[in-house]
Design a protein around this motif. Structure first.
Motif, PDB file in Angstrom:
ATOM      1  N   SER A  99      13.243  94.488  91.050  1.00  0.00           N
ATOM      2  CA  SER A  99      13.549  95.184  90.000  1.00  0.00           C
ATOM      3  C   SER A  99      12.189  96.814  89.621  1.00  0.00           C
ATOM      4  O   SER A  99      11.616  96.048  90.072  1.00  0.00           O
ATOM      5  N   PRO A 100      12.730  97.851  89.579  1.00  0.00           N
ATOM      6  CA  PRO A 100      11.542  98.800  89.739  1.00  0.00           C
ATOM      7  C   PRO A 100      10.961  98.631  88.557  1.00  0.00           C
ATOM      8  O   PRO A 100       9.848  98.530  88.840  1.00  0.00           O
ATOM      9  N   THR A 101      11.295  97.760  87.324  1.00  0.00           N
ATOM     10  CA  THR A 101      10.217  97.495  86.096  1.00  0.00           C
ATOM     11  C   THR A 101       8.950  96.509  87.240  1.00  0.00           C
ATOM     12  O   THR A 101       8.257  96.180  86.305  1.00  0.00           O
ATOM     13  N   ALA A 102       9.235  95.435  88.137  1.00  0.00           N
ATOM     14  CA  ALA A 102       9.288  94.304  88.716  1.00  0.00           C
ATOM     15  C   ALA A 102       8.371  95.105  89.231  1.00  0.00           C
ATOM     16  O   ALA A 102       6.777  94.628  89.519  1.00  0.00           O
ATOM     17  N   VAL A 103       9.063  96.269  90.198  1.00  0.00           N
ATOM     18  CA  VAL A 103       7.061  96.804  91.285  1.00  0.00           C
ATOM     19  C   VAL A 103       6.316  97.844  90.694  1.00  0.00           C
ATOM     20  O   VAL A 103       5.273  97.594  90.546  1.00  0.00           O
ATOM     21  N   ALA A 104       7.400  98.257  88.826  1.00  0.00           N
ATOM     22  CA  ALA A 104       5.946  98.742  87.703  1.00  0.00           C
ATOM     23  C   ALA A 104       4.682  98.019  87.938  1.00  0.00           C
ATOM     24  O   ALA A 104       3.668  98.414  87.659  1.00  0.00           O
ATOM     25  N   LYS A 105       5.096  96.791  87.633  1.00  0.00           N
ATOM     26  CA  LYS A 105       4.268  95.727  87.077  1.00  0.00           C
ATOM     27  C   LYS A 105       3.432  95.182  88.322  1.00  0.00           C
ATOM     28  O   LYS A 105       2.177  95.297  88.113  1.00  0.00           O
ATOM     29  N   LEU A 106       3.694  95.373  89.223  1.00  0.00           N
ATOM     30  CA  LEU A 106       2.697  94.843  90.301  1.00  0.00           C
ATOM     31  C   LEU A 106       2.314  96.056  90.107  1.00  0.00           C
ATOM     32  O   LEU A 106       0.526  96.096  90.683  1.00  0.00           O
ATOM     33  N   ILE A 107       2.073  97.190  90.519  1.00  0.00           N
ATOM     34  CA  ILE A 107       1.185  98.668  90.392  1.00  0.00           C
ATOM     35  C   ILE A 107       0.064  98.243  89.523  1.00  0.00           C
ATOM     36  O   ILE A 107      -0.477  98.967  89.801  1.00  0.00           O
TER      37      ILE A 107
END
Length: 173
Positions: free
Chosen positions: A153-161
């Motif tokens: 999800s976009p939220t998961a991508v943001a958390k990884l970043i």
């Protein structure tokens, strides 16, 4: 700049940059928006009226201005890193460059009919995949980190970043 997102169209750069801006309380700059402001017209009209070369010149000028800013998150256009002059700007921006990728099938699904995207609207799914493959080496040259976004999800991508930024910051200290 605090962070720069690169990747093919439909990879999630705009969505993820917005989430990162909120989470990190940083301004967000979308290079396509900056180009449209400078040209006083939307990108499809720039392509139609002036051609891709003119758009790329506007894009380079906008990139030059945005990377000078001290704070913020930049979502580049899908073709931004292809030009060597833009690669040099990204390299000297002193900000981590994150490459967001998606499979050709996922990219085609996300782009749909390509409305509002002059290149995508003219290409078949196979041609889109070929363009994505052709641009990949330029993306890879710029990237400090690559994240495949297909199943995230976009939220998961943001958390990884954000996790990457914390590690990057700790190593810089």
């Amino acid at each position: 700049m605090n962070l720069i997102l690169v990747g093919f169209m439909g990879s999630g750069k705009t969505t993820v940059s917005t989430l990162l801006g909120e989470a990190l309380q940083q301004p967000v700059y979308d290079l396509d928006d900056e180009v449209e402001k400078a040209a006083c017209k939307p990108i499809p009209q720039i392509f139609a009226d002036d051609g891709e070369a003119s758009f790329r010149d506007l894009e380079h000028s906008a990139l030059k201005e945005v990377v000078k800013r001290r704070q913020g998150i930049l979502a580049t256009g899908g073709g931004t890193p292809v030009a060597e002059r833009n690669q040099r700007l990204l390299e000297h921006a002193q900000a981590p460059v994150i490459l967001l990728t998606a499979s050709p099938a996922e990219t085609a699904r996300r782009l749909g009919d390509g409305e509002g995207r002059p290149l995508a609207s003219k290409l078949t799914p196979a041609e889109l995949a070929d363009l994505q493959d052709a641009r990949r080496p330029a993306y890879d040259r710029c990237a400090d980190l690559t994240i495949r976004t297909d199943k995230l999800s976009p939220t998961a991508v943001a958390k990884l970043i954000i996790a990457f930024l914390r590690i990057h910051q700790d190593q810089s200290a």
